[in-house]
Design an enzyme around this catalytic site. Structure first.
Site, PDB file in Angstrom:
ATOM      1  N   LYS A  45       0.724  -1.281   0.147  1.00  0.00           N
ATOM      2  CA  LYS A  45       0.293   0.001   0.307  1.00  0.00           C
ATOM      3  C   LYS A  45       1.035   1.938   0.327  1.00  0.00           C
ATOM      4  O   LYS A  45       2.383   0.976   0.525  1.00  0.00           O
ATOM      5  CB  LYS A  45      -0.824  -0.008   1.296  1.00  0.00           C
ATOM      6  CG  LYS A  45      -1.713   1.145   1.226  1.00  0.00           C
ATOM      7  CD  LYS A  45      -2.811   0.918   2.608  1.00  0.00           C
ATOM      8  CE  LYS A  45      -3.596   1.435   3.078  1.00  0.00           C
ATOM      9  NZ  LYS A  45      -4.866   1.557   1.622  1.00  0.00           N
ATOM     10  N   SER A  70     -10.110   6.672  -4.643  1.00  0.00           N
ATOM     11  CA  SER A  70     -10.066   8.375  -4.054  1.00  0.00           C
ATOM     12  C   SER A  70      -9.895   7.956  -2.667  1.00  0.00           C
ATOM     13  O   SER A  70     -10.819   8.704  -1.980  1.00  0.00           O
ATOM     14  CB  SER A  70     -10.694   9.815  -4.828  1.00  0.00           C
ATOM     15  OG  SER A  70     -11.123  10.463  -3.841  1.00  0.00           O
ATOM     16  N   ILE A  71      -8.168   7.656  -3.084  1.00  0.00           N
ATOM     17  CA  ILE A  71      -8.537   7.001  -0.866  1.00  0.00           C
ATOM     18  C   ILE A  71      -7.666   7.766  -0.232  1.00  0.00           C
ATOM     19  O   ILE A  71      -8.051   7.718   1.115  1.00  0.00           O
ATOM     20  CB  ILE A  71      -7.696   5.117  -1.258  1.00  0.00           C
ATOM     21  CG1 ILE A  71      -8.725   4.254  -2.444  1.00  0.00           C
ATOM     22  CG2 ILE A  71      -7.092   4.766   0.151  1.00  0.00           C
ATOM     23  CD1 ILE A  71      -9.346   3.895  -1.622  1.00  0.00           C
ATOM     24  N   CYS A 129       2.224  12.384  -6.531  1.00  0.00           N
ATOM     25  CA  CYS A 129       1.623  12.538  -6.128  1.00  0.00           C
ATOM     26  C   CYS A 129       1.883  14.114  -6.326  1.00  0.00           C
ATOM     27  O   CYS A 129       2.705  15.102  -7.014  1.00  0.00           O
ATOM     28  CB  CYS A 129       2.589  12.752  -4.261  1.00  0.00           C
ATOM     29  SG  CYS A 129       2.962  10.880  -4.379  1.00  0.00           S
ATOM     30  N   ASN A 191       0.412   4.593 -13.746  1.00  0.00           N
ATOM     31  CA  ASN A 191      -0.615   4.664 -12.601  1.00  0.00           C
ATOM     32  C   ASN A 191      -2.230   4.725 -12.989  1.00  0.00           C
ATOM     33  O   ASN A 191      -2.306   4.657 -14.097  1.00  0.00           O
ATOM     34  CB  ASN A 191      -0.234   6.127 -11.938  1.00  0.00           C
ATOM     35  CG  ASN A 191      -0.391   5.227 -10.242  1.00  0.00           C
ATOM     36  OD1 ASN A 191      -2.100   4.997  -9.732  1.00  0.00           O
ATOM     37  ND2 ASN A 191       0.665   6.274  -9.140  1.00  0.00           N
ATOM     38  N   THR A 192      -2.518   5.163 -12.064  1.00  0.00           N
ATOM     39  CA  THR A 192      -4.559   5.626 -12.504  1.00  0.00           C
ATOM     40  C   THR A 192      -4.384   6.578 -13.902  1.00  0.00           C
ATOM     41  O   THR A 192      -3.323   7.733 -13.425  1.00  0.00           O
ATOM     42  CB  THR A 192      -5.264   5.036 -11.195  1.00  0.00           C
ATOM     43  OG1 THR A 192      -4.976   6.659 -10.421  1.00  0.00           O
ATOM     44  CG2 THR A 192      -5.014   4.161 -10.800  1.00  0.00           C
ATOM     45  N   GLY A 264      -3.781  -5.101 -10.392  1.00  0.00           N
ATOM     46  CA  GLY A 264      -5.005  -4.489  -9.453  1.00  0.00           C
ATOM     47  C   GLY A 264      -5.467  -4.470  -9.059  1.00  0.00           C
ATOM     48  O   GLY A 264      -6.602  -5.729  -8.228  1.00  0.00           O
ATOM     49  N   THR A 265      -6.639  -4.140  -9.771  1.00  0.00           N
ATOM     50  CA  THR A 265      -8.991  -4.120  -9.852  1.00  0.00           C
ATOM     51  C   THR A 265      -8.665  -5.505 -10.134  1.00  0.00           C
ATOM     52  O   THR A 265     -10.106  -5.862  -9.213  1.00  0.00           O
ATOM     53  CB  THR A 265      -8.571  -2.702 -10.987  1.00  0.00           C
ATOM     54  OG1 THR A 265      -8.485  -1.724 -11.014  1.00  0.00           O
ATOM     55  CG2 THR A 265     -10.405  -2.841 -11.135  1.00  0.00           C
TER      56      THR A 265
END
Length: 300
Positions: A45, A70-71, A129, A191-192, A264-265
């Site tokens: 994570k 949107s964690i 980020c 990444n997403t 992932g998903t």
């Protein structure tokens, strides 16, 4: 006799399937489904220097062909991870990759310095980020900014360093080349994708932060193209990410130039996804008379 092993930056993976960061927790949650030691690797994570509670409101939203999330990088922080989670991970016979995030270069550097003192196998730098010192622009959007953070982390990093690329990069190939020049030992992509969903009844965005990260089968053709382009431009191993739901998807990424893949998903939909993909790859190689993944890597 087939051999699914791959070597990335001097680290040997028993197979090319890695559980993607943010979709597998710290591994414990999946023990009831299959032994974690079956995995080629596990990316933790997303970790930040200090604990983060994550975003308020809706965190997950299903959409056609994918999932939006949107964690907000909810995690216990580096110190708590090292003390509470890492001992368990180190007891598992698989490659452990610490996924590190930060809002300043100093946060990245300090986090990596702390991880240097552990038995973590590799570090994956999440440069998607927002950079608070650059007005919130993502570290992974502009090659110059990304190069700077990778350069500073490389100066202190004593572990093999993977840089995880954002699909929002102005030029994904230029971004990849800049990160490699700055010291990345390998690249993972992508990444997403930033995306938007609106509740027309409430007349407002579904997520409090307006946009969220899109993943799943809908992004695969674009992510696959990016992996293909980057693999032709750099000489470090590539880890393909994006919409890998079964072994066929994984094989496509390898044929496009990836050395390994992150799943992932699919883990949200089927907790056994990684194990089934590993078995599917083995069966495919056996059926096709292929001995090693190197025989099909980058053949497109």
């Amino acid at each position: 006799m087939i051999d699914t092993k791959v070597n990335i930056a001097g680290v040997e993976f028993k197979n090319p399937v890695i559980a993607a960061s943010g979709t597998f927790g710290f591994g414990r949650e999946f023990l009831e489904y299959f032994p974690i030691s079956k995995l080629g690797g596990l990316a933790t994570k997303g970790l930040t220097l200090r604990e983060r509670e994550g975003n308020k409101g809706v965190r997950i939203h299903e959409t056609i062909g994918g999932i939006m999330n949107s964690i907000g990088l909810q995690n216990p922080g580096i110190d708590a991870f090292i003390e509470e989670e890492l001992p368990f991970l180190n007891s598992q016979d698989t490659v452990i990759i610490a996924n590190v995030s930060g809002n300043t270069i100093d946060e990245y550097v300090i986090s990596v310095e702390k991880l240097n003192q552990t038995d973590i196998d590799m570090i994956e730098l999440n440069i998607s980020c927002p950079n608070v010192k650059e007005g919130g622009i993502s570290f992974g959007t502009k090659a110059e900014i990304a190069s700077n953070v990778v350069t500073q982390v490389r100066k202190v990093c004593q572990k093999p360093l993977i840089v995880k690329l954002s699909p929002s990069a102005e030029n994904i190939v230029e971004m990849a080349e800049s990160c490699v020049e700055a010291g990345a030992d390998a690249l993972s992509l992508v990444n997403t994708f930033p995306a938007l969903a609106i509740d027309i009844s409430k007349k407002k965005a579904i997520f409090d932060n307006i946009t969220a990260g899109l993943s799943g089968p809908c992004i695969k053709p674009i992510a696959l193209r990016m992996v293909y382009e980057v693999s032709k431009a750099v000489d470090v191993p590539i880890i393909g990410i994006g919409g890998i739901m079964d072994y066929r998807d994984a094989i496509e990424y390898i044929m496009a130039g990836a050395w390994a893949v992150q799943v992932g998903t699919a883990n949200f939909i089927n907790p056994n996804a990684c194990a089934e993909i590993i078995e599917g790859i083995e069966e495919y190689l056996q059926k096709e008379g292929i001995s090693t993944l190197e025989e099909i890597r980058g053949i497109i």
